[in-house]
Enzyme design. Structure first.
Site, PDB file in Angstrom:
ATOM      1  N   LYS A   1       0.648  -1.570   0.108  1.00 56.84           N
ATOM      2  CA  LYS A   1      -0.176   0.081   0.595  1.00 56.84           C
ATOM      3  C   LYS A   1       0.859   1.413  -0.129  1.00 56.84           C
ATOM      4  CE  LYS A   1      -2.901  -2.510   0.293  1.00 56.84           C
ATOM      5  NZ  LYS A   1      -4.331  -3.601   1.438  1.00 56.84           N
TER       6      LYS A   1
HETATM    7  C1  LIG Z   1      -5.157  -4.324   1.146  1.00 55.55           C
HETATM    8  C2  LIG Z   1      -6.832  -4.443   1.428  1.00 55.55           C
HETATM    9  C3  LIG Z   1      -7.309  -4.799   2.924  1.00 55.55           C
HETATM   10  C4  LIG Z   1      -6.877  -5.862   3.810  1.00 55.55           C
HETATM   11  O1  LIG Z   1      -6.106  -4.479   4.322  1.00 55.55           O
HETATM   12  P1  LIG Z   1      -4.989  -5.841   5.081  1.00 55.55           P
HETATM   13  O2  LIG Z   1      -4.207  -4.720   5.894  1.00 55.55           O
HETATM   14  O3  LIG Z   1      -3.892  -6.193   4.436  1.00 55.55           O
HETATM   15  O4  LIG Z   1      -5.473  -6.603   5.987  1.00 55.55           O
HETATM   16  C5  LIG Z   1      -8.652  -4.510   2.784  1.00 55.55           C
HETATM   17  N1  LIG Z   1      -9.970  -3.829   1.461  1.00 55.55           N
HETATM   18  C6  LIG Z   1      -9.005  -3.190   0.344  1.00 55.55           C
HETATM   19  C7  LIG Z   1      -9.709  -2.598  -0.694  1.00 55.55           C
HETATM   20  C8  LIG Z   1      -7.545  -3.787   0.246  1.00 55.55           C
HETATM   21  O5  LIG Z   1      -7.045  -3.218  -0.758  1.00 55.55           O
END
Ligand SMILES: *Cc1c(COP(=O)(O)O)cnc(C)c1O
Length: 382
Positions: free
Chosen positions: A188
């Site tokens: 991210k």
């Molecule tokens: C990455 C992601 C999640 C989950 O994130 P984590 O921190 O890995 O639990 C949820 N929703 C979306 C749209 C994502 O891209």
């Protein structure tokens, strides 16, 4: 291999984490609140609750809004499974609203249509979870207007979108929602290794999310049901979890926040380089430009015919392309709930043609040019 996304860690990040290792607190110390203040300050909001992942943040957000058995939660099919699973953790049912093929986000028009039918059948959702796909904000004004009309709550899944702006504010300021959720997974925009965070304007929702984060336990005098029996005393007032972020993870988060603006600007430069290169390629459909917002550009996806062949050629030439997303309703575990192909055709059609190209803060122009060259050649020969 040029990956589709990756973290950037500098010596200051390393120093921030090692300083915590040498300090008195590895968890439940001063750094988690500092990280929460940092994100809240950036977004321009009063309350931020850091947890172990965005998945956990979505879970405590649903719990705080009272989602439970018999309730319905709607989200976008073009997302990671976690956006839908949070409702199921609470015993609620899930349904989806298809995307607008231009924005790849939940279509407010289809949402309005589905709400009209749902209201007639008496099954209006308790919560709607719009997902800011690729970091580009959904049409929150329209979704918020519908929430006022039909009486549902909104959780923004902004896992892709820390640093995005919508109209006059930042995503996370909850101007058009009850709660906004961020992810700090390494792919991210910024990372804490694993980590997530929920923002809200409501002190009460923040209080409840903090309770669910830590076993449903509180020591705050004004929250106790019985009288305080002594300095050791705490009470469990509801069934909570251990979703606490550690001080190590939070220290990395505080340090990463320094870079946020610069990294998003770099992502926009990369996007512009791709956009310009593919402007004349009719076989390659790029992301649409945003309206009234600044995307955080977590992803740069294109749509092509013969996706499988193009994907394989790109991987073979060392470009770590990926695909976002397999529509959630097509997952075997969701088909068991009764979902089937053809239900959300825009998401399915998009999925068949989608490829995510590399985009991250430290990718070089030369690497971007390599991706451009390889994509052109793969498309031409497929
Ligand atoms: C990455 C992601 C999640 C989950 O994130 P984590 O921190 O890995 O639990 C949820 N929703 C979306 C749209 C994502 O891209």
């Amino acid at each position: 291999m040029i990956p589709y996304g990756r973290q950037s860690i500098d010596e200051a990040d390393v120093a921030a984490v090692t300083a915590v290792l040498r300090s008195d607190f590895l968890t439940q110390g001063p750094v988690v609140p500092r990280f929460e203040e940092s994100v809240a300050g950036y977004c321009g909001i009063d309350h931020a609750v850091a947890v172990t992942s965005a998945t956990a943040a979505l879970h405590v957000a649903c719990l705080a809004l009272g989602v439970g058995p018999g309730d319905m939660v709607w989200t976008s099919p073009n997302t990671f499974v976690a956006s839908a699973n949070c409702a199921r953790y609470c015993g609620a049912s899930v349904d989806f609203v298809d995307i607008d093929p231009a924005t790849l986000n939940m279509s407010p028009v289809l949402l309005a249509e589905k709400l009209e039918t749902a209201a007639r059948n008496g099954v209006v959702p308790k919560v709607v979870i719009p997902v800011h796909f690729a970091g580009t904000p959904c049409d929150m004004e329209a979704i918020h207007a519908l929430s006022q009309q039909y009486g549902f709550a909104i959780i923004e899944d902004a896992s892709h979108a820390i640093g995005a702006r919508y109209r006059e504010g930042f995503v996370g300021d909850c101007r058009y929602s009850d709660i906004t959720v961020f992810s700090f997974h390494p792919v991210k925009i910024i990372t804490t290794a694993e980590g997530g965070l929920a923002t809200t304007r409501s002190a009460e929702l923040a209080r409840r999310m903090r309770l669910f984060r830590s076993h449903g336990i509180s020591r705050a005098i004004d929250e106790l049901e019985s009288q305080n029996e002594g300095p050791w005393y705490y009470e469990q007032s509801c069934l909570g979890y251990n979703y606490r972020l550690s001080e190590l993870h939070a220290a990395l988060g505080v340090s990463q926040m320094r870079h946020l603006e610069v990294w998003i600007e770099r992502r926009h430069q990369v996007r512009q380089r791709y956009d310009r290169a593919f402007a004349q390629d009719h076989e390659i459909t790029c992301l649409s430009p945003e309206r009234e917002s600044r995307s955080a550009l977590h992803l740069y996806t294109v749509q092509v015919d013969h996706r499988r062949a193009v994907f394989d050629k790109m991987r073979a030439s060392g470009i770590g392309v990926n695909v976002h997303y397999i529509p959630v309703h097509l997952q075997p575990d969701f088909r068991k709930l009764g979902f089937s192909p053809g239900q959300f055709p825009h998401s399915e059609r998009y999925y068949e043609r989608a490829i995510s190209l590399p985009i991250y803060a430290t990718i070089t122009d030369a690497q971007v040019d390599t991706v451009i060259r390889e994509l052109r050649s793969a498309v031409d020969s497929s």
